[in-house]
Design a protein around this motif. Sequence first.
Motif, mmCIF file in Angstrom:
data_model
loop_
_atom_site.group_PDB
_atom_site.id
_atom_site.type_symbol
_atom_site.label_atom_id
_atom_site.label_comp_id
_atom_site.label_asym_id
_atom_site.label_seq_id
_atom_site.Cartn_x
_atom_site.Cartn_y
_atom_site.Cartn_z
ATOM 1 N N PRO A 189 -38.741 -84.397 52.861
ATOM 2 C CA PRO A 189 -39.012 -83.714 51.599
ATOM 3 C C PRO A 189 -37.994 -84.054 50.515
ATOM 4 O O PRO A 189 -36.932 -84.586 50.809
ATOM 5 C CB PRO A 189 -38.902 -82.241 51.991
ATOM 6 N N CYS A 190 -38.338 -83.721 49.265
ATOM 7 C CA CYS A 190 -37.418 -83.923 48.138
ATOM 8 C C CYS A 190 -37.572 -82.775 47.150
ATOM 9 O O CYS A 190 -38.509 -81.968 47.253
ATOM 10 C CB CYS A 190 -37.697 -85.260 47.438
ATOM 11 N N TYR A 191 -36.675 -82.698 46.180
ATOM 12 C CA TYR A 191 -36.757 -81.702 45.111
ATOM 13 C C TYR A 191 -38.126 -81.824 44.456
ATOM 14 O O TYR A 191 -38.516 -82.894 43.993
ATOM 15 C CB TYR A 191 -35.636 -81.949 44.110
ATOM 16 N N ALA A 237 -25.649 -85.493 48.305
ATOM 17 C CA ALA A 237 -24.875 -84.390 48.877
ATOM 18 C C ALA A 237 -25.609 -83.076 48.673
ATOM 19 O O ALA A 237 -26.161 -82.821 47.603
ATOM 20 C CB ALA A 237 -23.492 -84.326 48.234
ATOM 21 N N LEU A 238 -25.624 -82.238 49.714
ATOM 22 C CA LEU A 238 -26.319 -80.953 49.664
ATOM 23 C C LEU A 238 -27.740 -81.159 49.155
ATOM 24 O O LEU A 238 -28.201 -80.557 48.184
ATOM 25 C CB LEU A 238 -25.554 -79.959 48.798
ATOM 26 N N HIS A 239 -28.405 -82.045 49.851
ATOM 27 C CA HIS A 239 -29.757 -82.492 49.518
ATOM 28 C C HIS A 239 -30.700 -81.308 49.294
ATOM 29 O O HIS A 239 -30.677 -80.332 50.032
ATOM 30 C CB HIS A 239 -30.253 -83.365 50.681
ATOM 31 N N GLN A 381 -27.288 -77.291 59.447
ATOM 32 C CA GLN A 381 -26.259 -76.399 58.915
ATOM 33 C C GLN A 381 -25.633 -77.057 57.688
ATOM 34 O O GLN A 381 -24.868 -78.014 57.813
ATOM 35 C CB GLN A 381 -25.184 -76.118 59.973
ATOM 36 N N PRO A 382 -25.942 -76.573 56.480
ATOM 37 C CA PRO A 382 -25.406 -77.217 55.272
ATOM 38 C C PRO A 382 -23.888 -77.063 55.177
ATOM 39 O O PRO A 382 -23.318 -76.081 55.649
ATOM 40 C CB PRO A 382 -26.097 -76.469 54.129
ATOM 41 N N ARG A 383 -23.244 -78.027 54.527
ATOM 42 C CA ARG A 383 -21.805 -77.963 54.295
ATOM 43 C C ARG A 383 -21.469 -77.022 53.143
ATOM 44 O O ARG A 383 -20.315 -76.654 52.950
ATOM 45 C CB ARG A 383 -21.256 -79.357 53.976
#
Length: 462
Positions: A189-191, A237-239, A381-383
């Motif tokens: 997926p994407c924004y 980053a933080l996709h 698990q996001p950073r």
Amino acid sequence: MNDIRRRITSRALVAGDKLPSVRGCAARLGVSPSTVAEAYDVLAAEGIILARRGAGFFVAAKPQPFAVSETGPQLAREVDPLWVARQSLDAGTDAPKPGCGWLPEDWMPVAALRRAMRALAAAPDAVLTEYGSSKGAAGLRRHISRLLFDQGLACPPDQVLLTGSGSQALDLVCRMLLRPGDTVLVDDPCYFNFQALLRAHQIRIVGVPYTPEGPDLDRFEAALGKHRPRLYLTNSALHNPTGATISAPVAHRVLALAAQHDLIIVEDDIFAAFEPDLSPRLATLDGLERVVRTGSFSKTLSASLRCGYIAARGDWIEALTDLQVAVNFSGPSPMVAELLHAVLTDGSCRKHLEALRNRLSRCRAETQSQLADLGIRPWVQPRGGFYLWCELPGGADAAAIARAALQEGLVLAPGNVFSVSQSMTPFMRFNVSQMQDRSCGRILGRLLEAATRRPPGGQGEP
């Protein structure tokens, strides 16, 4: 008639194009030739198409409005990017919005914004009355240049262009580099607004599966060979929506493949400030040779102060500046730039960002616990950041859940709104900062229970 109108408003058919024959159109749509003939006659009477004796029917030169919603596949409203964005924007400020893409108002540095606004009243008259410069306010560009340098990206101020918003930054890049019919790779997926923007430019969109370490490299390479795309548009980053971060090996391989296939990369880095420490960046590794960096301050400072930026090689910035003058006449409002610069250089900004990261860390843990009670687990698990990309239990249809939730005033973001392939049916993106209202969990739990309920005998409800 609707089929022909849709193809014209999406620019699939343009003035002078010949329409399929009556019999050909009838066979394609599965209707009788007389039905098509009648439809063509009505469209001709409306002036939308022209009949030329012995030659057939052609699209008239009469101007037709372009409709973004008619481009690409016709999606159900609950998974249509334009509709989901509108639901989030138009919901009242008090409505719970776990599906939206911004922080609540009381998370923003309102005190610093008010101080900056008071100081703005004493600014030179030109700041209050004049157009902005073509590249945008020099002070803010210098500050962005320093921020990029701190991240390892050498980008002097004259290689920074201020724009009316982060979305406008992407729009300008698309205007400069793309033409209708070009192909662009996006993550799957994407924004979701990446898709909406590209559809507005009449671009062919190809999705590449995204993994916890970045795009699937085998599929990425295959797509380059098969589709010969012009651009790859991504968050490193933080996709968004997954919260994943690209790994260094994957980033290096993506850049190597881009060089091999003459691919330009647009790296939207709008979530950079939410990272606890710096992760790999395509623009930094590439040095802005074939990577364009975009960003804004709407997620961290204020979505009301619309201002974005583009960092790119010098010759591209010059071309983009000309393009900005052509479509906007100047950079963003000097008042907006002055306010943002004042807040960014206020001694409280660093503390604000640090407090945001800490608060989000706690909020992610609380939301994960709340969702775990409903059987919902995060994909990664996001950073950092404020998104959790989760799979619903029991194979529940996230779009159906979102549709039902909207009836109760709850705005959710189902997985397929982010998916080019429409393969994310059981997934949903949660904004943890917008999950603090306990009614969110109660409504979601009730809808999940109804969606997965099984009657005696083990058969699903009809």
